[in-house]
Design a protein around this motif. Structure first.
Motif: not given
Length: 355
Positions: A220-224
């Motif tokens: 999810l951090v990668f997506q952000e």
């Protein structure tokens, strides 16, 4: 938009073929005023790209004479590394997103990948990013071991490097010579991001011992980072190619729904740590390339062969910034000739928060 099995890809193939037939008839009956149609099909999956190309060529074979089909086969069998000097028989072009971005880069005045073959425009000396990272981490581990050995033996650090120096020298030479003139040559994907995850430090003291990452998940951090902080339309159109913290925090919850304001502050600090790690190991990510292309295209305009139509399948696998490039490639005269198909329930690309 449509769910799996509703015929989205079939619609694209039939649309491409119908447009191609219309253009062929115009060239046959009014050659003086007809203009060539140059269509692009872009998708994230190389496998899907090949399947769609195969379907389209079968339709073509039912219309063209054997001699015409032979010319098409010869043109499509060639490997192109730039969106320039492509024969009309090769169109429509069926490209993976990886190919599309690199071919587009070859048309700009200041390419992101500078080390290219002068004749074919093929990118030279690409080294697998995983190998590059292994080399860098091996060098770091050896340096740490040298320091530990020096402390244990009471010898200068330089004396402990004799045994490992030659091996390290060979690795460092490989690492130094593998990059492009622009510095970053090796793409950082989600698989590599997962390996970097343990090294990222938010620098924010919280009630945990995970470098400030408690409550956060790597994907999810990668997506952000990929979809919002660096891949959003606002980020790609900015000078730096990255949203400021204030701009990131101002994104609505419906658009970026993963984290609240407090955790977004932590995510932003992790992004800054990620950027440092990326620069240290001479890596780049897709938004870096997209931002560079967007900046060059806005400055000088699209310099490649004129493209009249762009279709994207599985559009949910692309970030906003990538879609902005299509408008710059088509230009105002063909800006309405976009056709996108996708399904938000079928995303295969890590880091894309399509809404």
């Amino acid at each position: 938009m449509g769910r799996s099995g509703t015929g989205k890809t079939t619609c694209i193939v039939q649309r491409l073929f119908h447009q191609w037939c219309q253009a062929r008839d115009e060239m046959k009956h009014t050659p003086d005023i007809a203009k060539p149609m140059r269509q692009l099909f872009v998708t994230a999956s190389p496998t899907l790209k090949d399947q769609v190309a195969k379907q389209f060529r079968k339709l073509q074979a039912a219309v063209l004479s054997p001699e015409e089909m032979a010319r098409v086969a010869a043109a499509t069998a060639r490997e192109y590394h730039s969106l320039s000097c492509i024969p009309d028989e090769a169109f429509p072009l069926f490209l993976s997103n990886h190919q599309y971005l690199r071919m587009l880069d070859a048309t700009v005045r200041q390419p992101f990948f500078r080390n290219r073959d002068p004749l074919t425009c093929a990118i030279l000396d690409e080294v697998d990013a995983a190998d590059q990272l292994e080399i860098a981490w091996d060098l770091e581990a050896e340096a740490e071991q040298d320091s530990t050995d020096a402390i244990a033996t009471g010898q200068p650090v330089a004396a402990t490097r004799t045994a490992s120096g030659r091996r390290r020298g060979r690795r460092q030479a490989h690492s130094d010579n593998s990059g492009a003139a622009s510095g970053a040559m090796h793409e950082l994907t989600y698989a590599l991001f997962e390996r970097l995850w343990s090294r990222l430090d938010s620098g924010i003291v919280r009630d945990d011992s995970e470098r400030g990452k408690k409550g956060l998940e790597s994907h999810l951090v990668f997506q952000e980072i990929m979809s919002y902080i660096k891949g959003s339309a606002e980020a790609i159109d900015s000078d730096a190619g990255i949203l400021s913290l204030e701009e990131y925090l101002s994104l609505g919850a419906k658009r970026a729904a993963n984290y609240n304001q407090e955790l977004r502050t932590v995510v932003y600090s992790l992004m800054q740590s990620y950027q440092r790690q990326k620069a240290q190991h001479r890596l780049y990510d897709r938004p870096d390339l997209v931002h560079h292309l967007h900046k060059q295209l806005k400055k000088d305009g699209y310099q490649g062969i004129a493209i009249t139509h762009i279709c994207r399948d599985e559009v949910q696998d692309f970030v906003q910034g990538e879609l902005l490039l299509d408008l710059l490639v088509l230009g105002p005269q063909h800006a309405g000739q976009l056709f996108y198909c996708g399904d938000t329930a079928q995303s295969i690309a890590r880091g894309v928060g399509f809404r």
